[in-house]
Enzyme design. Structure first.
Site, short mmCIF file in Angstrom:
data_model
loop_
_atom_site.label_atom_id
_atom_site.label_comp_id
_atom_site.label_asym_id
_atom_site.label_seq_id
_atom_site.Cartn_x
_atom_site.Cartn_y
_atom_site.Cartn_z
N HIS A 161 8.68 -8.70 12.25
CA HIS A 161 9.21 -8.66 10.89
C HIS A 161 9.89 -9.98 10.53
O HIS A 161 10.75 -10.46 11.28
CB HIS A 161 10.19 -7.48 10.75
CG HIS A 161 9.47 -6.16 10.77
ND1 HIS A 161 9.94 -5.05 11.43
CD2 HIS A 161 8.28 -5.80 10.21
CE1 HIS A 161 9.07 -4.05 11.26
NE2 HIS A 161 8.06 -4.48 10.53
N GLU A 164 13.80 -10.73 10.53
CA GLU A 164 14.57 -10.36 11.72
C GLU A 164 14.67 -11.56 12.67
O GLU A 164 14.20 -11.55 13.80
CB GLU A 164 13.91 -9.13 12.35
CG GLU A 164 13.93 -7.95 11.37
CD GLU A 164 13.14 -6.72 11.81
OE1 GLU A 164 12.76 -6.64 12.98
OE2 GLU A 164 12.91 -5.85 10.94
N HIS A 289 13.31 -6.34 17.59
CA HIS A 289 13.49 -6.21 16.14
C HIS A 289 14.98 -6.26 15.86
O HIS A 289 15.79 -6.30 16.78
CB HIS A 289 12.94 -4.86 15.65
CG HIS A 289 11.45 -4.79 15.58
ND1 HIS A 289 10.76 -4.78 14.40
CD2 HIS A 289 10.51 -4.72 16.57
CE1 HIS A 289 9.45 -4.70 14.65
NE2 HIS A 289 9.27 -4.67 15.96
N GLU A 358 16.22 -2.58 18.65
CA GLU A 358 16.81 -3.00 17.38
C GLU A 358 18.11 -3.71 17.75
O GLU A 358 19.07 -3.06 18.16
CB GLU A 358 17.09 -1.80 16.48
CG GLU A 358 15.86 -1.00 16.08
CD GLU A 358 14.99 -1.67 15.03
OE1 GLU A 358 15.33 -2.79 14.58
OE2 GLU A 358 13.97 -1.08 14.66
O1 0X9 Z 1 10.50 0.42 11.04
C1 0X9 Z 1 10.22 -0.34 11.97
O2 0X9 Z 1 9.15 -0.93 12.06
C2 0X9 Z 1 11.27 -0.59 13.06
N1 0X9 Z 1 12.55 -0.82 12.48
S1 0X9 Z 1 12.85 -2.21 11.66
O3 0X9 Z 1 14.13 -2.08 11.01
N2 0X9 Z 1 12.97 -3.40 12.68
O4 0X9 Z 1 11.77 -2.43 10.75
C3 0X9 Z 1 11.36 0.62 13.95
C4 0X9 Z 1 10.07 1.03 14.55
C5 0X9 Z 1 10.25 2.15 15.49
N3 0X9 Z 1 9.40 3.22 15.23
C6 0X9 Z 1 9.77 4.37 14.56
N4 0X9 Z 1 10.93 4.51 14.03
N5 0X9 Z 1 8.91 5.31 14.49
ZN ZN Z 2 11.58 -4.86 12.59
#
Ligand code: 0X9
Ligand code: ZN
Length: 403
Positions: A161, A164, A289, A358
């Protein structure tokens, strides 16, 4: 006269205010089911109790108002994103120069491979959509001339991302740390001598550089694909094939969680796939992330756990690592359903024990995606032991169940 000045002011401000807006939103979401409904439309930045918070683009803001008006507790324009020009440079805003630009990551990797030629190899796993090399570094002191022995491998990935940026710093610092301590710390020498450590700190360089272009942050998340309807970007963490498009991602190209036209439509995700598939020794993968301070493991696309022994391994590893970094260990879908992420693919198709960290900060009130350069060192320090632990257990992840 006053009226004339007012008209002129209005005219000039509309003439120059040609940016787009991001919006700050707070929604009530009583449980993970509700969060998963919302995550089909927007990216949820933060979950606290029965609320979710995010900074969203105009497209997603409209979708929210259309579909979730009853859940919207608070919402307001957040920041105007002004267009950039070809003349704008890729530099971090002042105060944040300690973060690495794409060029600085290249320079750093070249410096490390020059300084430690016997322990390193420069990698190019593919090219981004705008043609940047997706570069990385392999660190290994294993003597394996005939490829006779299977050397356990581990991969660390950063910056799927764009915004980030801290997720670039931790893996590049890890590379330096391993190399600088090779001759000082017997544990590190032993790990480096018996593993292949692959580090690709910037999977999405186009997005990351767009996010800082003109020295202004833009809260950009996706890559820079030019979509059929004139919008830009695919969410790379929704573009992997396993369970692609089965929840928590959008078919709408303007959405921040756009899954892309097909699985692996993006050169960046395809490069990761092909690299990982070509290195069958990779047993563990860590995708960095930000933010929220969490340790996430599969499944992310469904509420079921992976089950069996593997479930125990994921839980044990996540809990052990959380003792060092104090991040909260949990199954990814507990947060919200998101399909097509790196870890569901890595585990689901390659049997790789894959974690998403994260990183800091914990909340959007401590800076969210832009916590400032002051957090870089602390965040790295908090994650050294988890990283070394994963490198160690890449030899046999199941061994964690024996102690
Ligand atoms: O949403 C995402 O891709 C990740 N969080 S972020 O804030 N870095 O974008 C988390 C991905 C983990 N997977 C799930 N939550 N299912
Ligand atoms: Zn992310």
């Amino acid at each position: 006269m006053k009226a004339l000045v007012l008209i002129l002011t209005l005219l000039s401000s509309t003439a120059f205010a040609s940016g787009t807006w991001t919006y700050w939103v707070h929604l009530k979401a009583k449980d993970s089911k509700t969060r998963s409904e919302i995550s089909k439309f927007i990216h949820i930045d933060q979950v606290i109790d029965d609320s979710v918070y995010a900074v969203v683009n105009e497209h997603d803001y409209k979708e929210l108002k259309k579909n979730f008006s009853k859940l919207l507790v608070d919402h307001h324009p957040y920041k105007e994103i002004l267009p950039t020009t070809d003349m704008d440079e890729f530099e971090f805003p002042s105060g944040d120069e300690k973060f690495h630009t794409y060029q600085e990551i290249i320079d750093k990797i070249k410096e490390l491979t020059r300084t430690y030629p016997n322990l390193t190899e420069e990698l190019t796993i593919g090219n981004s959509l705008e043609g940047r090399n997706l570069i990385g570094i392999k660190i290994s002191g294993a003597k394996n001339p005939n490829n006779k022995f299977f050397i356990p491998g581990i991969a660390f990935l950063g910056a799927h991302h764009a915004r980030e940026h801290l997720s670039v710093e931790v893996p590049i610092m890890l590379a330096s740390y391993l190399l600088e301590n090779y001759n000082k710390d017997a544990r590190i020498k032993n790990l480096v001598d018996n593993r292949e450590i692959f580090i690709v700190p910037m999977v999405n360089p186009d997005g990351a550089m767009y996010d800082i272009k003109g020295k202004k942050y833009k809260s950009w998340r996706k890559n820079r694909a030019q979509n059929r309807n004139g919008t830009s970007g695919v969410d790379l963490n929704r573009n992997y094939s396993f369970g692609w498009g089965t929840g928590g991602s959008s078919t709408s190209p303007g959405s921040d969680v756009f899954m892309g036209p097909k699985p692996f439509s993006e050169p960046e995700t395809l490069a990761v796939k092909e690299f990982v598939e070509a290195h069958a020794n990779i047993r563990v993968l860590l995708s960095f992330h930000t933010f929220s301070e969490l340790i996430l493991y599969p499944w992310g696309g469904k509420y079921d756990g992976v089950g069996g022994k593997d479930q125990q391994v994921f839980e044990k590893m996540a809990q052990t690592m959380s003792k060092w970094n104090r991040y909260k260990p949990q199954q990814a879908s507990d947060l919200y359903i998101a399909s097509g992420d790196t870890c569901d693919w890595a585990y689901g198709t390659q049997n790789i024990f894959c974690f998403t960290f994260e990183l800091s900060p914990k909340s959007m009130w401590n800076g969210g995606f832009y916590p400032g350069a002051k957090v870089i060192d602390k965040t790295f320090q908090a994650n050294v032991n988890p990283a070394l632990y994963l490198i160690e257990h890449a030899a046999d992840p199941y061994a964690v169940l024996n102690n």
